[in-house]
Design an enzyme around this catalytic site. Structure first.
Site, short mmCIF file in Angstrom:
data_model
loop_
_atom_site.label_atom_id
_atom_site.label_comp_id
_atom_site.label_asym_id
_atom_site.label_seq_id
_atom_site.Cartn_x
_atom_site.Cartn_y
_atom_site.Cartn_z
N PRO A 173 -1.40 0.03 -0.66
CA PRO A 173 -2.77 -0.46 -0.78
C PRO A 173 -2.90 -1.50 -1.88
CG PRO A 173 -2.73 1.92 -0.58
CD PRO A 173 -1.32 1.50 -0.74
N ARG A 177 11.37 -7.65 -1.27
CA ARG A 177 10.10 -7.58 -0.58
C ARG A 177 10.12 -8.45 0.67
NH1 ARG A 177 6.30 -5.39 -3.98
NH2 ARG A 177 5.31 -4.85 -2.00
#
Length: 273
Positions: A2, A263
């Site tokens: 989130p 990432r």
């Protein structure tokens, strides 16, 4: 994980559920979620405090209690569920707050990465984990001069720098890709090679992307829902993130997926220089 819009969506749910309630009991079934103080002190101190208001700092949920601040980070998969105190405790419900109306708020976290800190009410912004955080995306102090200064000694990719919460608080992997795509900047560019003009574009697009995502309740991808199945809609607005082997909406070139410091990163190597 989130990011700011998702955390704000969670907070809106919590405001409607728990403000004004008194915590009469805290149960902890996975001690590592309580970062500080000790688990026993945490349970003792939180008990009998009333929830006065809730806001955010970056990706942290900030719950203002009568005497303390409860800071909660959802990490990868943390979420809250609301139950009656006699309901069966389900797997992965690791911290349970019981209120004076016999309802419960249960912190559910499959991966057990979530964290909770109990901080002083007077100095919580000057204590870990909040004290070294950068400006919020909508802070008037966040301008091209600030960002340009912060980038000058950083030779790492701009993608990585924008994930640094000490620079701008609240940006994560998804919105990082979207901001850089809209700014026409390659995620591989060295941070200290970003111009002041490009810094201005980054800040402008940070505001555009996050404001729209907040309005739409965040992005629901993979395991994230805010609470009780509340889903965000911004995933329908994503221009680049998640578009592996897709087509760039600007130039019809193929979208690339690479990894930058571990990432997953989506970008168009034609539009993003």
């Amino acid at each position: 994980m989130p990011e700011k819009p998702e955390v704000l969506t969670v907070v809106e749910t919590l405001k409607n559920k728990i403000i004004g309630k008194k915590i009469i009991k805290v149960e902890v079934f996975w001690n590592n979620i309580i970062e500080n103080p000790s688990v026993e002190t945490f349970k003792k101190e939180v008990q009998n405090q009333i929830i006065e208001k809730i806001d955010t700092r970056g990706k942290w949920i900030i719950i203002h209690l009568t005497k303390n601040i409860l800071a909660i980070h959802l990490r990868m998969e943390g979420k809250f569920f609301f139950r009656n105190q006699n309901d069966e405790i389900k797997k992965h419900e690791h911290v349970i707050f019981t209120f004076d109306d016999c309802t419960q708020m249960r912190f559910h976290d499959i991966r057990k990465f979530g964290k909770m800190h109990l901080l002083s009410k007077e100095n919580y912004l000057k204590e870990k984990p909040l004290k070294n955080m950068g400006y919020e995306y909508n802070d008037s102090n966040l301008d091209e001069n600030y960002l340009y200064y912060k980038l000058q000694k950083r030779k790492i990719p701009i993608k990585t720098t924008l994930l640094d919460q000490s620079i701008i608080a609240g940006i994560g992997n998804i919105y990082d890709d979207e901001i850089l795509f809209r700014s026409g900047i390659s995620p591989l560019r060295r941070s200290n090679k970003i111009t002041k003009k490009e810094c201005k574009r980054i800040i402008e697009n940070t505001n555009i992307v996050l404001e729209k995502a907040i309005k739409l309740g965040g992005t629901t991808i993979k395991s994230f829902t805010s609470s009780e199945g509340v889903h965000g809609l911004f995933q329908n607005e994503l221009l680049i993130h998640g578009k592996k082997n897709g087509i760039c909406p600007k130039c019809n070139h193929s979208v690339q997926k690479i990894k930058i410091n571990g990432r997953g990163t989506y970008y168009c190597n034609k539009c993003q220089k």
